[in-house]
Design a protein around this motif. Structure first.
Motif, mmCIF file in Angstrom:
data_model
loop_
_atom_site.group_PDB
_atom_site.id
_atom_site.type_symbol
_atom_site.label_atom_id
_atom_site.label_comp_id
_atom_site.label_asym_id
_atom_site.label_seq_id
_atom_site.Cartn_x
_atom_site.Cartn_y
_atom_site.Cartn_z
ATOM 1 N N THR A 67 0.831 -1.193 0.000
ATOM 2 C CA THR A 67 0.000 0.000 0.000
ATOM 3 C C THR A 67 0.873 1.253 0.000
ATOM 4 O O THR A 67 1.967 1.265 0.569
ATOM 5 C CB THR A 67 -0.924 0.050 1.234
ATOM 6 O OG1 THR A 67 -0.120 0.063 2.415
ATOM 7 C CG2 THR A 67 -1.839 -1.164 1.264
ATOM 8 N N VAL A 68 0.352 2.283 -0.655
ATOM 9 C CA VAL A 68 0.987 3.601 -0.664
ATOM 10 C C VAL A 68 -0.115 4.629 -0.441
ATOM 11 O O VAL A 68 -1.101 4.658 -1.179
ATOM 12 C CB VAL A 68 1.723 3.880 -1.985
ATOM 13 C CG1 VAL A 68 2.314 5.284 -1.964
ATOM 14 C CG2 VAL A 68 2.815 2.848 -2.230
ATOM 15 N N THR A 69 0.016 5.462 0.573
ATOM 16 C CA THR A 69 -0.960 6.500 0.889
ATOM 17 C C THR A 69 -0.238 7.821 1.109
ATOM 18 O O THR A 69 0.903 7.847 1.577
ATOM 19 C CB THR A 69 -1.771 6.145 2.151
ATOM 20 O OG1 THR A 69 -0.867 5.989 3.252
ATOM 21 C CG2 THR A 69 -2.546 4.855 1.946
ATOM 22 N N GLY A 70 -0.929 8.907 0.781
ATOM 23 C CA GLY A 70 -0.322 10.214 0.970
ATOM 24 C C GLY A 70 -1.241 11.330 0.521
ATOM 25 O O GLY A 70 -2.326 11.085 -0.023
ATOM 26 N N PRO A 71 -0.846 12.581 0.715
ATOM 27 C CA PRO A 71 -1.660 13.739 0.326
ATOM 28 C C PRO A 71 -1.467 14.079 -1.148
ATOM 29 O O PRO A 71 -0.483 13.691 -1.776
ATOM 30 C CB PRO A 71 -1.121 14.848 1.232
ATOM 31 C CG PRO A 71 0.318 14.475 1.434
ATOM 32 C CD PRO A 71 0.376 12.977 1.458
ATOM 33 N N VAL A 82 4.578 10.589 2.559
ATOM 34 C CA VAL A 82 3.935 9.499 1.827
ATOM 35 C C VAL A 82 4.343 8.177 2.477
ATOM 36 O O VAL A 82 5.531 7.856 2.584
ATOM 37 C CB VAL A 82 4.334 9.516 0.342
ATOM 38 C CG1 VAL A 82 3.738 8.318 -0.386
ATOM 39 C CG2 VAL A 82 3.879 10.812 -0.311
ATOM 40 N N VAL A 83 3.367 7.430 2.939
ATOM 41 C CA VAL A 83 3.618 6.206 3.685
ATOM 42 C C VAL A 83 3.476 5.008 2.750
ATOM 43 O O VAL A 83 2.453 4.853 2.070
ATOM 44 C CB VAL A 83 2.653 6.068 4.875
ATOM 45 C CG1 VAL A 83 2.895 4.762 5.614
ATOM 46 C CG2 VAL A 83 2.791 7.262 5.809
ATOM 47 N N GLY A 84 4.489 4.186 2.729
ATOM 48 C CA GLY A 84 4.457 2.962 1.941
ATOM 49 C C GLY A 84 4.815 1.763 2.802
ATOM 50 O O GLY A 84 5.717 1.844 3.637
ATOM 51 N N ASN A 85 4.105 0.673 2.620
ATOM 52 C CA ASN A 85 4.412 -0.534 3.365
ATOM 53 C C ASN A 85 4.043 -1.753 2.547
ATOM 54 O O ASN A 85 3.276 -1.669 1.574
ATOM 55 C CB ASN A 85 3.701 -0.553 4.729
ATOM 56 C CG ASN A 85 2.207 -0.334 4.604
ATOM 57 O OD1 ASN A 85 1.499 -1.144 4.016
ATOM 58 N ND2 ASN A 85 1.714 0.775 5.150
ATOM 59 N N ALA A 86 4.584 -2.882 2.943
ATOM 60 C CA ALA A 86 4.321 -4.148 2.262
ATOM 61 C C ALA A 86 4.292 -5.262 3.290
ATOM 62 O O ALA A 86 4.993 -5.213 4.310
ATOM 63 C CB ALA A 86 5.378 -4.426 1.198
ATOM 64 N N GLN A 87 3.489 -6.277 3.004
ATOM 65 C CA GLN A 87 3.328 -7.402 3.922
ATOM 66 C C GLN A 87 3.364 -8.699 3.125
ATOM 67 O O GLN A 87 2.555 -8.910 2.207
ATOM 68 C CB GLN A 87 2.011 -7.280 4.681
ATOM 69 C CG GLN A 87 1.757 -8.383 5.696
ATOM 70 C CD GLN A 87 0.392 -8.254 6.326
ATOM 71 O OE1 GLN A 87 -0.594 -8.764 5.796
ATOM 72 N NE2 GLN A 87 0.319 -7.556 7.444
ATOM 73 N N PHE A 144 -0.674 -18.804 10.424
ATOM 74 C CA PHE A 144 0.038 -18.052 9.404
ATOM 75 C C PHE A 144 1.284 -17.415 10.005
ATOM 76 O O PHE A 144 1.496 -17.412 11.224
ATOM 77 C CB PHE A 144 -0.859 -16.973 8.808
ATOM 78 C CG PHE A 144 -1.186 -15.852 9.753
ATOM 79 C CD1 PHE A 144 -0.410 -14.700 9.788
ATOM 80 C CD2 PHE A 144 -2.248 -15.947 10.636
ATOM 81 C CE1 PHE A 144 -0.695 -13.670 10.676
ATOM 82 C CE2 PHE A 144 -2.546 -14.928 11.517
ATOM 83 C CZ PHE A 144 -1.762 -13.787 11.534
ATOM 84 N N MET A 145 2.080 -16.846 9.124
ATOM 85 C CA MET A 145 3.223 -16.025 9.502
ATOM 86 C C MET A 145 3.383 -14.942 8.446
ATOM 87 O O MET A 145 3.253 -15.219 7.252
ATOM 88 C CB MET A 145 4.502 -16.859 9.606
ATOM 89 C CG MET A 145 5.720 -16.055 10.046
ATOM 90 S SD MET A 145 7.231 -17.054 10.130
ATOM 91 C CE MET A 145 7.487 -17.400 8.393
ATOM 92 N N ASP A 146 3.641 -13.710 8.867
ATOM 93 C CA ASP A 146 3.858 -12.641 7.902
ATOM 94 C C ASP A 146 5.004 -11.742 8.337
ATOM 95 O O ASP A 146 5.352 -11.665 9.524
ATOM 96 C CB ASP A 146 2.574 -11.835 7.674
ATOM 97 C CG ASP A 146 2.091 -11.089 8.909
ATOM 98 O OD1 ASP A 146 2.920 -10.681 9.731
ATOM 99 O OD2 ASP A 146 0.864 -10.912 9.051
ATOM 100 N N VAL A 147 5.568 -11.076 7.351
ATOM 101 C CA VAL A 147 6.656 -10.116 7.552
ATOM 102 C C VAL A 147 6.192 -8.780 7.000
ATOM 103 O O VAL A 147 5.726 -8.696 5.855
ATOM 104 C CB VAL A 147 7.947 -10.574 6.851
ATOM 105 C CG1 VAL A 147 9.036 -9.527 7.008
ATOM 106 C CG2 VAL A 147 8.417 -11.910 7.417
ATOM 107 N N PHE A 148 6.301 -7.736 7.824
ATOM 108 C CA PHE A 148 5.796 -6.409 7.487
ATOM 109 C C PHE A 148 6.965 -5.433 7.415
ATOM 110 O O PHE A 148 7.787 -5.354 8.333
ATOM 111 C CB PHE A 148 4.789 -5.961 8.548
ATOM 112 C CG PHE A 148 4.251 -4.575 8.343
ATOM 113 C CD1 PHE A 148 3.205 -4.347 7.473
ATOM 114 C CD2 PHE A 148 4.791 -3.493 9.025
ATOM 115 C CE1 PHE A 148 2.701 -3.070 7.286
ATOM 116 C CE2 PHE A 148 4.294 -2.218 8.848
ATOM 117 C CZ PHE A 148 3.241 -2.009 7.982
ATOM 118 N N VAL A 149 7.058 -4.701 6.304
ATOM 119 C CA VAL A 149 8.094 -3.674 6.128
ATOM 120 C C VAL A 149 7.416 -2.354 5.821
ATOM 121 O O VAL A 149 6.353 -2.314 5.193
ATOM 122 C CB VAL A 149 9.085 -4.044 5.006
ATOM 123 C CG1 VAL A 149 9.859 -5.297 5.363
ATOM 124 C CG2 VAL A 149 8.362 -4.242 3.681
ATOM 125 N N SER A 150 8.012 -1.244 6.289
ATOM 126 C CA SER A 150 7.393 0.062 6.126
ATOM 127 C C SER A 150 8.452 1.140 6.231
ATOM 128 O O SER A 150 9.543 0.922 6.780
ATOM 129 C CB SER A 150 6.309 0.282 7.192
ATOM 130 O OG SER A 150 5.752 1.571 7.101
#
Length: 423
Positions: free
Chosen positions: A80-84, A93-98, A111-117
């Protein structure tokens, strides 16, 4: 032989189109085993989706990509990427991935997940293991990289839980803190009634024993009807006393209706289409003598409703004491599917209106356009009801009804089945 060849064919039975829900099951349901059951029951999960999904923040955009490989459906990626729209207030601008691995394709509880931001939680790992046969599960959240570690929670969380159809209890604790627990909950279901209590030690006590402070306790009671499948109507009403200081009353209803199809592209046997209508309200008001700032009202009331006309269009709106928002979403069921949404927000405090936009690409939920047969059956399957026009007399409801009301979900896709029998 000749009579058999000349025998008239039986006309096809009338059918009702059953479109998939835009987003079912909801994404928060995939990680509900990491949360307290108290925070998800009493219609809270459904209300969260109703009040938040597709209501984009004013003057902001959001993009989301949710994909899984065809060769291995056990893994998927959400970015996801969010921002004004502009950078007048120097917003980031915030970007993250899972990246997620799931043990069973049909069971999201292990489950197992890895989150980066690029925000504070730079790298985080979460894991959960649940054993349906025994009802016990364990989970953990481990922040691997942070900009700064300021509290014991920043060093990780772990928890244990038990879940069955009528009982759920569990606790979350911080291994590197002396305080126990961080959260503890107990929820029980008796027929259509659900009651629960949660302990969260946020406030201190005069003698140092926080469990004696009523501000650290919350309790709720809810009444619910329905199976949890979008093909079945549901009804939820809840009352909650949160932290002995805030009273919350909420209501949510999911309605499944049929309307006549006026589409020349469809076959003659298609007589109707199923629509989904959702409605909910929430009242939050303080019941203690604590004074708040002028910017925070003592009472907040908001109402929201949504209407899914077919598989492609969704209309939503909500009205509150601080702002009102209307949203329109369009979804194309390609593979992967594409969703575009636009929302307009009216701020009642300053009297301004602004828009927000959202784009989503997804192939996680594989719901398809479904027919009524065998999912829908005739109430009175006689020759008389096969005649065109008989099913749609003025002022009468269609003579087609879903057999899922009796709990038969075997003939429908797993995306349209109830979320599960775990409280």
């Amino acid at each position: 032989m000749g009579n058999w060849m000349n025998k008239e064919k039986e006309p096809p039975p009338p059918m009702v189109l059953v479109p998939p829900l835009f987003d079912f099951p909801p994404l928060p349901a995939r990680t509900r085993m990491l949360e307290s059951s108290y925070n998800l029951l009493f219609g809270k999960l459904a209300l969260k989706c109703l009040f938040e999904d597709y209501f984009e923040e004013a003057r902001h955009f959001s993009t989301r990509i949710m994909l899984k490989p065809l060769d291995d459906p056990h893994v998927d990626l959400i970015a996801t990427v969010t921002g004004p729209f502009d950078n007048k207030h120097e917003e980031k601008v915030v970007g993250n991935a899972q990246f997620r691995w799931q043990s069973d394709v049909d069971d999201p509880h292990t489950f197992m997940d890895v989150f980066v931001s690029n925000s504070n939680h730079v790298l985080q790992m979460r894991s959960c293991a649940y054993y349906p046969r025994y009802g016990f599960g364990a989970f953990g959240i481990l922040p691997l990289l942070l900009n700064k570690r300021e509290s014991s929670e920043d060093y990780g969380l772990m928890g244990f839980r038990y879940g069955s159809a009528n009982l759920s209890f569990g606790t979350t604790l911080m291994p590197f803190a002396y305080e126990f627990p961080k959260i503890a909950w107990l929820v029980s279901k008796m027929g259509r009634l659900t009651v629960g209590v949660q302990y969260e030690p946020l406030y201190g006590s005069t003698d140092g024993q926080k469990y004696k402070n009523p501000m650290n306790w919350s309790c709720a009671i809810g009444y619910g009807v329905g199976s949890g499948s979008p093909l079945s109507p549901s009804f939820n009403f809840g009352l909650e006393l949160a932290q002995n200081s805030q009273f919350i009353a909420s209501f949510y209803q999911h309605v499944v209706v049929q309307r006549r199809v006026k589409n020349p592209i469809e076959e003659k046997e298609i007589v109707g289409i199923t629509n989904y209508i959702d409605f909910g309200f929430e009242l939050k008001t303080r019941v203690d003598d604590t004074k708040t700032s002028n910017s925070i009202p003592d009472s907040i009331f908001q109402v929201a409703a949504s209407w899914q006309a077919n598989k492609n269009f969704l209309l939503k709106g909500k009205v509150g004491s601080l702002s009102s928002t209307v949203a329109l979403a369009f979804k194309s069921w390609w593979n992967p599917s594409f969703t575009f949404s636009i929302s307009a927000t009216r701020d009642h405090t300053v009297g301004t209106t602004a828009c927000g936009f959202g784009i989503s690409v997804e192939n996680l939920r594989e719901a398809s356009y479904q027919r009524a047969d065998p999912n829908f059956v005739m109430l009175t399957p006689t020759k008389e009801h096969l005649a065109e026009g008989i099913l749609w007399k003025m002022g009468e409801r269609p003579m087609l009804q879903s057999d899922v009301n009796a709990g038969n979900f075997d003939g429908i896709p797993r995306e349209l089945r109830p979320l599960g029998k775990i409280l």
